[in-house]
Design a protein around this motif. Structure first.
Motif: not given
Length: 209
Positions: A43, A77, A105
């Protein structure tokens, strides 16, 4: 021998520290939202790559609107993860909306990266070129020029010299013997010398060989 001095760039050190902290915060949020293992590490990489891609597109000067859009999304983010880990979020009880954002995402990052990588920059038309094209269209076409006729040179007309058939047969034998001996065809001066005839007659014989 003097060793080259190594200077530490303070800005670079600060960028590395800030990047590492942001990377860790994104990892912690992804892990708390149920993305464990290697997925939690993927991520922050996805967020940082989208930031870099949007920044490069902004630096290139093309498709700035799309670049600013995805830059703000990636920055939100990253900044949101940094703020959430400052004690504002209970990592043991992550709300459902945050789990939905974290789970969705990858699709958002894939869409943004694809659009930034494959968007074609707009090419502005050149005004000077358009003016030239319009002038060329308005201008009348020139009339086609007639093809130039090749110049024909007058060839000298030589009088025809009568040659006896027997002399022609003898000249063929002489030419064959010359070709066998030298490997090359006989020329007119040699033929004239072998036959002992005038130059016009030698040329007439050579024309019949």
């Amino acid at each position: 021998m003097n060793r080259p001095s190594r200077r530490v760039d303070a800005v670079l050190v600060q960028a590395v520290i800030a990047g590492a902290l942001s990377f860790a915060h994104l990892h912690d949020i992804a892990s708390a939202a149920g993305q464990g293992g290697w997925k939690a590490w993927a991520y922050p990489i996805s967020v940082d790559l989208l930031l870099v891609a949007a920044w490069r597109r902004l630096r290139s000067g093309t498709a700035k609107a799309a670049a600013w859009c995805w830059f703000v999304v990636a920055l939100a983010a990253s900044l949101g993860a940094n703020v959430a880990t400052a004690g504002l979020l209970d990592v043991d009880q992550v709300p459902a909306w945050l789990r939905i954002l974290v789970a969705g995402w990858p699709a958002v990052a894939f869409l943004g990266g694809t659009l930034l990588a494959h968007s074609v920059p707009a090419v502005e038309p050149d005004n000077d070129t358009e003016g030239d094209v319009e002038d060329q269209e308005d201008a009348p076409e020139p009339a086609p020029e007639p093809p130039a006729q090749p110049a024909i040179e007058a060839l000298p007309v030589r009088p025809t010299v009568p040659v006896p058939t027997a002399l022609v047969d003898h000249a063929r034998k002489v030419a064959a013997e010359h070709h066998t001996r030298t490997g090359a065809p006989i020329d007119t001066p040699t033929l004239r010398a072998r036959l002992g005839v005038p130059a016009p007659m030698a040329e007439a014989i050579a024309a019949q060989l």
